[in-house]
Design an enzyme around this catalytic site. Structure first.
Site, mmCIF file in Angstrom:
data_model
loop_
_atom_site.group_PDB
_atom_site.id
_atom_site.type_symbol
_atom_site.label_atom_id
_atom_site.label_comp_id
_atom_site.label_asym_id
_atom_site.label_seq_id
_atom_site.Cartn_x
_atom_site.Cartn_y
_atom_site.Cartn_z
ATOM 1 N N ASN A 33 1.165 -0.949 0.010
ATOM 2 C CA ASN A 33 0.343 0.161 0.014
ATOM 3 C C ASN A 33 0.695 1.223 0.032
ATOM 4 O OD1 ASN A 33 -1.594 2.344 0.807
ATOM 5 N ND2 ASN A 33 -3.358 0.897 0.978
ATOM 6 N N ALA A 34 0.293 2.046 -1.169
ATOM 7 C CA ALA A 34 1.290 3.286 -0.913
ATOM 8 C C ALA A 34 1.076 4.742 0.452
ATOM 9 C CB ALA A 34 1.440 4.197 -2.305
#
Length: 159
Positions: A33-34
């Site tokens: 997840n960024a």
């Protein structure tokens, strides 16, 4: 619970934590997840989870999810069963965080859930809302740099 201080100005809302986040009791725990990479690029946030949360709060940014609970097999937003969805207590949250000026939705699902379950409660018109590209690895049609630009533009405008 939300990650927030009373002087919060920006509220970032996801839909519902994924399996890994629930298991680890951490927002955006999935390593692909960024979200935390974007927060690092915008605000210089780094370190262990508790340190990152503290640093984010120092920037007057809060994290929470629209839903308190829901049946959802797996971690995909598309699998959230709306018939079982229960929103968080936003009435109390906004009373305790009266300086919020922006709600930033992490993905379209969070925004739609908010509109469906929370908006009827009468969220103040003075709070601006912006839908942002999901930081989830499932949303792969936009590059990291594209996501970063959108998030940076929205969040730094309120700083």
């Amino acid at each position: 619970p939300p990650v927030a201080r009373p002087d919060t100005r920006i509220l970032i809302l996801g839909s519902l934590p994924g399996e890994r986040s629930i298991a680890e009791h951490r927002y955006y725990a999935h390593p692909q997840n960024a979200f935390w990479r974007i927060m690092q690029a915008i605000f210089g946030i780094d370190g262990e989870y508790a340190d990152r949360c503290r640093q984010l709060a120092e920037h007057r940014v809060a994290l929470w999810d629209v839903l308190y609970s829901s049946v959802r097999p797996g971690s995909m937003d598309a699998d959230i069963r709306l018939s079982s969805a229960a929103p968080n207590d936003f009435g109390t949250f906004f009373e305790e965080h009266a300086q919020i000026r922006l709600i930033a939705f992490n993905g379209k699902k969070a925004e739609r859930l908010f509109e469906r379950f929370v908006d009827p409660l009468g969220v103040a018109d003075s709070i601006r809302r912006v839908g942002l590209p999901s930081t989830s690895p499932a949303y792969a049609s936009l590059s990291f740099s594209g996501k970063l630009v959108a998030w940076r533009d929205a969040l730094l405008e309120q700083q």
